[in-house]
Design an enzyme around this catalytic site. Structure first.
Site, PDB file in Angstrom:
ATOM      1  N   HIS A  71      11.526   1.076 -12.810  1.00 31.69           N
ATOM      2  CA  HIS A  71      11.573   2.523 -13.088  1.00 31.69           C
ATOM      3  C   HIS A  71      13.004   3.059 -13.038  1.00 31.69           C
ATOM      4  O   HIS A  71      13.343   3.992 -13.766  1.00 31.69           O
ATOM      5  CB  HIS A  71      10.742   3.298 -12.062  1.00 31.69           C
ATOM      6  CG  HIS A  71       9.287   3.415 -12.413  1.00 31.69           C
ATOM      7  ND1 HIS A  71       8.840   4.066 -13.549  1.00 31.69           N
ATOM      8  CD2 HIS A  71       8.174   2.993 -11.766  1.00 31.69           C
ATOM      9  CE1 HIS A  71       7.503   4.023 -13.573  1.00 31.69           C
ATOM     10  NE2 HIS A  71       7.072   3.373 -12.518  1.00 31.69           N
ATOM     11  N   GLY A  95       3.474   2.725  -4.933  1.00 31.04           N
ATOM     12  CA  GLY A  95       4.910   2.911  -5.073  1.00 31.04           C
ATOM     13  C   GLY A  95       5.220   4.116  -5.937  1.00 31.04           C
ATOM     14  O   GLY A  95       4.395   4.517  -6.771  1.00 31.04           O
ATOM     15  N   HIS A 139       8.048  -3.621 -10.132  1.00 27.38           N
ATOM     16  CA  HIS A 139       7.600  -2.462 -10.921  1.00 27.38           C
ATOM     17  C   HIS A 139       8.453  -1.226 -10.605  1.00 27.38           C
ATOM     18  O   HIS A 139       8.920  -0.529 -11.516  1.00 27.38           O
ATOM     19  CB  HIS A 139       6.120  -2.210 -10.605  1.00 27.38           C
ATOM     20  CG  HIS A 139       5.527  -1.014 -11.281  1.00 27.38           C
ATOM     21  ND1 HIS A 139       4.525  -1.103 -12.214  1.00 27.38           N
ATOM     22  CD2 HIS A 139       5.787   0.320 -11.161  1.00 27.38           C
ATOM     23  CE1 HIS A 139       4.211   0.109 -12.634  1.00 27.38           C
ATOM     24  NE2 HIS A 139       4.955   0.981 -12.010  1.00 27.38           N
ATOM     25  N   GLU A 140       8.651  -0.956  -9.307  1.00 28.58           N
ATOM     26  CA  GLU A 140       9.382   0.263  -8.926  1.00 28.58           C
ATOM     27  C   GLU A 140      10.858   0.167  -9.297  1.00 28.58           C
ATOM     28  O   GLU A 140      11.453   1.149  -9.743  1.00 28.58           O
ATOM     29  CB  GLU A 140       9.219   0.536  -7.430  1.00 28.58           C
ATOM     30  CG  GLU A 140       7.791   0.838  -6.980  1.00 28.58           C
ATOM     31  CD  GLU A 140       7.098   1.889  -7.825  1.00 28.58           C
ATOM     32  OE1 GLU A 140       7.750   2.854  -8.280  1.00 28.58           O
ATOM     33  OE2 GLU A 140       5.882   1.726  -8.057  1.00 28.58           O
ATOM     34  N   CYS A 149       0.193   2.371 -13.200  1.00 27.86           N
ATOM     35  CA  CYS A 149       1.349   3.195 -12.853  1.00 27.86           C
ATOM     36  C   CYS A 149       0.896   4.647 -12.773  1.00 27.86           C
ATOM     37  O   CYS A 149       0.137   5.106 -13.626  1.00 27.86           O
ATOM     38  CB  CYS A 149       2.421   3.027 -13.927  1.00 27.86           C
ATOM     39  SG  CYS A 149       3.877   4.037 -13.661  1.00 27.86           S
ATOM     40  N   LEU A 150       1.385   5.355 -11.765  1.00 29.05           N
ATOM     41  CA  LEU A 150       1.015   6.768 -11.615  1.00 29.05           C
ATOM     42  C   LEU A 150       1.484   7.590 -12.818  1.00 29.05           C
ATOM     43  O   LEU A 150       0.938   8.663 -13.076  1.00 29.05           O
ATOM     44  CB  LEU A 150       1.604   7.337 -10.323  1.00 29.05           C
ATOM     45  CG  LEU A 150       1.053   6.730  -9.028  1.00 29.05           C
ATOM     46  CD1 LEU A 150       1.801   7.287  -7.823  1.00 29.05           C
ATOM     47  CD2 LEU A 150      -0.447   6.983  -8.898  1.00 29.05           C
ATOM     48  N   GLN A 153      10.047   9.265 -11.477  1.00 29.46           N
ATOM     49  CA  GLN A 153       8.662   9.667 -11.728  1.00 29.46           C
ATOM     50  C   GLN A 153       8.378  11.100 -11.293  1.00 29.46           C
ATOM     51  O   GLN A 153       7.362  11.673 -11.687  1.00 29.46           O
ATOM     52  CB  GLN A 153       7.684   8.727 -11.020  1.00 29.46           C
ATOM     53  CG  GLN A 153       7.665   7.321 -11.601  1.00 29.46           C
ATOM     54  CD  GLN A 153       6.652   6.453 -10.892  1.00 29.46           C
ATOM     55  OE1 GLN A 153       6.948   5.874  -9.868  1.00 29.46           O
ATOM     56  NE2 GLN A 153       5.441   6.391 -11.421  1.00 29.46           N
TER      57      GLN A 153
END
Ligand code: ZN
Length: 162
Positions: A137, A46, A133-134, A91-92, A51
């Site tokens: 953000h 995701g 999670h997304e 997480c990226l 991000q």
């Protein structure tokens, strides 16, 4: 194919609330395309617009191994959750780290798709985790705040590909 730079923890853009998308524009279409390339290149499940430094309520989710089940969610809203799961999350924007996070085991969100048409996404397990999670953000929340215990060093995920 155009990759965008993934912002990392410590970057203030990751802690701000993203704004609603009111209309689809060529610029946003390009953003979504670039986010798709960036997500797949980074082998994530995701990616949220903040991000890549854009404070818009857009997230992309694809939990398939084959990278062929992309969900583009604009202005997503969590409408239902149930159950509980506990597991590792990464997480990226927090490279090389992972931690144990409790999430609902089922989650459902309503959103608009890339054509600004109503869509919804629901899922269990990894998909439920990714949805929560997304969406976090978009409100400036990183999973590290939810980690129980210590943030750990992630094992090299693509060891087997070397
Ligand atoms: Zn993340």
């Amino acid at each position: 194919m155009a990759l965008r730079n993934i912002r990392e923890i410590g970057d203030p853009v990751l802690t701000k609330r993203a704004k609603e998308v009111t209309e689809m524009t060529d610029r946003l279409r390009e953003l979504i395309n670039d986010m798709k390339d960036t997500l797949y290149d980074a082998q994530g499940v995701g990616l949220a617009a903040p991000q890549v430094g854009v404070l818009k309520r857009i997230v992309l989710i694809d939990v398939s191994e084959e990278q062929n089940d992309l969900h583009v969610l604009i202005n997503p809203v969590l409408v239902e959750t149930s159950g509980e799961q506990e597991g590792y999350e990464g997480c990226l924007s927090v490279p090389g780290k992972m931690g144990i996070v409790k999430r609902p085991s089922y989650a459902k969100a309503v959103a608009l798709d890339e054509n600004m048409q109503p869509t919804e996404i629901e899922g269990t397990d990894l998909l439920a985790r990714a949805i929560c999670h997304e969406l976090d953000h978009l409100d400036g929340n990183l999973y590290v705040r939810l980690v129980e215990g210590e943030l750990e060093d992630a094992r090299p995920a693509d060891e087997e590909e070397e």
